[in-house]
Design a protein around this motif. Structure first.
Motif, PDB file in Angstrom:
ATOM      1  N   ARG A   4       0.850  -1.186   0.000  1.00 55.43           N
ATOM      2  CA  ARG A   4       0.000   0.000   0.000  1.00 55.43           C
ATOM      3  C   ARG A   4       0.889   1.241   0.000  1.00 55.43           C
ATOM      4  O   ARG A   4       2.019   1.197   0.457  1.00 55.43           O
ATOM      5  N   GLY A   5       0.337   2.332  -0.495  1.00 55.88           N
ATOM      6  CA  GLY A   5       1.053   3.602  -0.488  1.00 55.88           C
ATOM      7  C   GLY A   5       1.788   3.855  -1.787  1.00 55.88           C
ATOM      8  O   GLY A   5       1.948   2.960  -2.618  1.00 55.88           O
ATOM      9  N   PRO A   6       2.259   5.083  -1.958  1.00 54.64           N
ATOM     10  CA  PRO A   6       2.924   5.472  -3.193  1.00 54.64           C
ATOM     11  C   PRO A   6       4.386   5.028  -3.244  1.00 54.64           C
ATOM     12  O   PRO A   6       5.046   4.915  -2.217  1.00 54.64           O
ATOM     13  N   GLY A   7       4.866   4.790  -4.441  1.00 55.46           N
ATOM     14  CA  GLY A   7       6.278   4.491  -4.641  1.00 55.46           C
ATOM     15  C   GLY A   7       6.674   3.094  -4.201  1.00 55.46           C
ATOM     16  O   GLY A   7       5.848   2.281  -3.796  1.00 55.46           O
ATOM     17  N   GLU A   8       7.962   2.853  -4.306  1.00 60.75           N
ATOM     18  CA  GLU A   8       8.515   1.568  -3.870  1.00 60.75           C
ATOM     19  C   GLU A   8       8.369   1.447  -2.359  1.00 60.75           C
ATOM     20  O   GLU A   8       8.552   2.431  -1.644  1.00 60.75           O
ATOM     21  N   PRO A   9       8.087   0.255  -1.858  1.00 64.51           N
ATOM     22  CA  PRO A   9       7.965   0.081  -0.405  1.00 64.51           C
ATOM     23  C   PRO A   9       9.263   0.414   0.322  1.00 64.51           C
ATOM     24  O   PRO A   9      10.341   0.049  -0.118  1.00 64.51           O
ATOM     25  N   GLU A  10       9.114   1.149   1.414  1.00 65.81           N
ATOM     26  CA  GLU A  10      10.242   1.502   2.264  1.00 65.81           C
ATOM     27  C   GLU A  10      10.115   0.923   3.661  1.00 65.81           C
ATOM     28  O   GLU A  10      11.064   0.936   4.428  1.00 65.81           O
ATOM     29  N   GLU A  11       8.931   0.455   3.998  1.00 71.92           N
ATOM     30  CA  GLU A  11       8.651  -0.100   5.325  1.00 71.92           C
ATOM     31  C   GLU A  11       7.981  -1.447   5.169  1.00 71.92           C
ATOM     32  O   GLU A  11       7.269  -1.679   4.196  1.00 71.92           O
ATOM     33  N   ARG A  30      -6.204  -5.506   9.653  1.00 75.40           N
ATOM     34  CA  ARG A  30      -6.906  -4.221   9.728  1.00 75.40           C
ATOM     35  C   ARG A  30      -6.173  -3.139   8.947  1.00 75.40           C
ATOM     36  O   ARG A  30      -6.784  -2.322   8.247  1.00 75.40           O
ATOM     37  N   LEU A  31      -4.859  -3.093   9.081  1.00 68.55           N
ATOM     38  CA  LEU A  31      -4.079  -2.093   8.350  1.00 68.55           C
ATOM     39  C   LEU A  31      -4.172  -2.313   6.842  1.00 68.55           C
ATOM     40  O   LEU A  31      -4.265  -1.345   6.075  1.00 68.55           O
ATOM     41  N   ARG A  32      -4.147  -3.569   6.415  1.00 71.81           N
ATOM     42  CA  ARG A  32      -4.244  -3.860   4.978  1.00 71.81           C
ATOM     43  C   ARG A  32      -5.574  -3.405   4.403  1.00 71.81           C
ATOM     44  O   ARG A  32      -5.650  -3.005   3.251  1.00 71.81           O
ATOM     45  N   GLU A  33      -6.623  -3.465   5.189  1.00 69.73           N
ATOM     46  CA  GLU A  33      -7.964  -3.124   4.710  1.00 69.73           C
ATOM     47  C   GLU A  33      -8.330  -1.661   4.955  1.00 69.73           C
ATOM     48  O   GLU A  33      -9.302  -1.166   4.390  1.00 69.73           O
ATOM     49  N   ALA A  34      -7.570  -0.955   5.771  1.00 71.01           N
ATOM     50  CA  ALA A  34      -7.896   0.428   6.128  1.00 71.01           C
ATOM     51  C   ALA A  34      -7.596   1.385   4.974  1.00 71.01           C
ATOM     52  O   ALA A  34      -6.745   1.126   4.129  1.00 71.01           O
ATOM     53  N   ASP A  35      -8.308   2.487   4.978  1.00 69.65           N
ATOM     54  CA  ASP A  35      -8.072   3.559   4.012  1.00 69.65           C
ATOM     55  C   ASP A  35      -7.024   4.499   4.607  1.00 69.65           C
ATOM     56  O   ASP A  35      -7.355   5.518   5.202  1.00 69.65           O
ATOM     57  N   LEU A  36      -5.755   4.126   4.464  1.00 68.25           N
ATOM     58  CA  LEU A  36      -4.657   4.866   5.081  1.00 68.25           C
ATOM     59  C   LEU A  36      -4.112   5.926   4.126  1.00 68.25           C
ATOM     60  O   LEU A  36      -4.022   5.699   2.925  1.00 68.25           O
ATOM     61  N   ASP A  37      -3.722   7.066   4.649  1.00 66.81           N
ATOM     62  CA  ASP A  37      -3.089   8.123   3.869  1.00 66.81           C
ATOM     63  C   ASP A  37      -1.579   7.978   4.041  1.00 66.81           C
ATOM     64  O   ASP A  37      -0.942   8.726   4.787  1.00 66.81           O
ATOM     65  N   LEU A  38      -1.012   6.999   3.367  1.00 65.14           N
ATOM     66  CA  LEU A  38       0.410   6.700   3.510  1.00 65.14           C
ATOM     67  C   LEU A  38       1.249   7.641   2.649  1.00 65.14           C
ATOM     68  O   LEU A  38       0.881   7.964   1.525  1.00 65.14           O
ATOM     69  N   VAL A  43       4.797  -2.510   2.953  1.00 67.56           N
ATOM     70  CA  VAL A  43       4.435  -3.905   2.698  1.00 67.56           C
ATOM     71  C   VAL A  43       3.879  -4.484   3.991  1.00 67.56           C
ATOM     72  O   VAL A  43       4.507  -4.368   5.044  1.00 67.56           O
ATOM     73  N   PHE A  44       2.708  -5.118   3.904  1.00 73.60           N
ATOM     74  CA  PHE A  44       2.100  -5.808   5.034  1.00 73.60           C
ATOM     75  C   PHE A  44       2.195  -7.302   4.767  1.00 73.60           C
ATOM     76  O   PHE A  44       1.732  -7.772   3.735  1.00 73.60           O
ATOM     77  N   VAL A  45       2.810  -8.043   5.695  1.00 74.85           N
ATOM     78  CA  VAL A  45       3.100  -9.455   5.471  1.00 74.85           C
ATOM     79  C   VAL A  45       2.540 -10.304   6.611  1.00 74.85           C
ATOM     80  O   VAL A  45       2.770  -9.994   7.788  1.00 74.85           O
ATOM     81  N   LEU A  46       1.837 -11.372   6.249  1.00 77.93           N
ATOM     82  CA  LEU A  46       1.519 -12.440   7.195  1.00 77.93           C
ATOM     83  C   LEU A  46       2.536 -13.535   6.887  1.00 77.93           C
ATOM     84  O   LEU A  46       2.451 -14.215   5.864  1.00 77.93           O
ATOM     85  N   ALA A  47       3.523 -13.670   7.763  1.00 73.69           N
ATOM     86  CA  ALA A  47       4.748 -14.406   7.459  1.00 73.69           C
ATOM     87  C   ALA A  47       4.601 -15.924   7.379  1.00 73.69           C
ATOM     88  O   ALA A  47       5.358 -16.571   6.679  1.00 73.69           O
TER      89      ALA A  47
END
Length: 79
Positions: A4-11, A30-38, A43-47
């Motif tokens: 999620r968010g613009p550009g290449e993932p940094e976090e 919850r974070l993956r589904e939220a409307d976040l202003d990143l 990257v959100f990972v379930l490992a």
């Protein structure tokens, strides 16, 4: 893995290494589904989806902590 968010993932936000530790899994979902202003890519990972499904930390005889630490030790290092 969800990006999620613009550009290449940094976090990276990781949960589910141990499938029976549910609070982190719920948080990442919850974070993956939220409307976040990143402001940058995240990257959100379930490992460990197998352990999450089985609600346990080790779906087989390998220790997930030892497996992941080995992967981290052998990764290329940026400078």
């Amino acid at each position: 893995m969800t990006v999620r968010g613009p550009g290449e993932p940094e976090e990276v936000v990781v949960a589910g290494v141990h499938g029976d530790e549910r609070s982190g899994i719920r948080a990442v979902n919850r974070l993956r589904e939220a409307d976040l202003d990143l402001q940058r890519g995240v990257v959100f990972v379930l490992a460990n989806p197998t352990a999450i499904e089985k609600n346990g930390s080790q779906p087989d005889s390998a220790s997930s902590s030892r497996t992941l630490s080995g992967l981290l030790r052998n990764r290329p290092r940026s400078r």
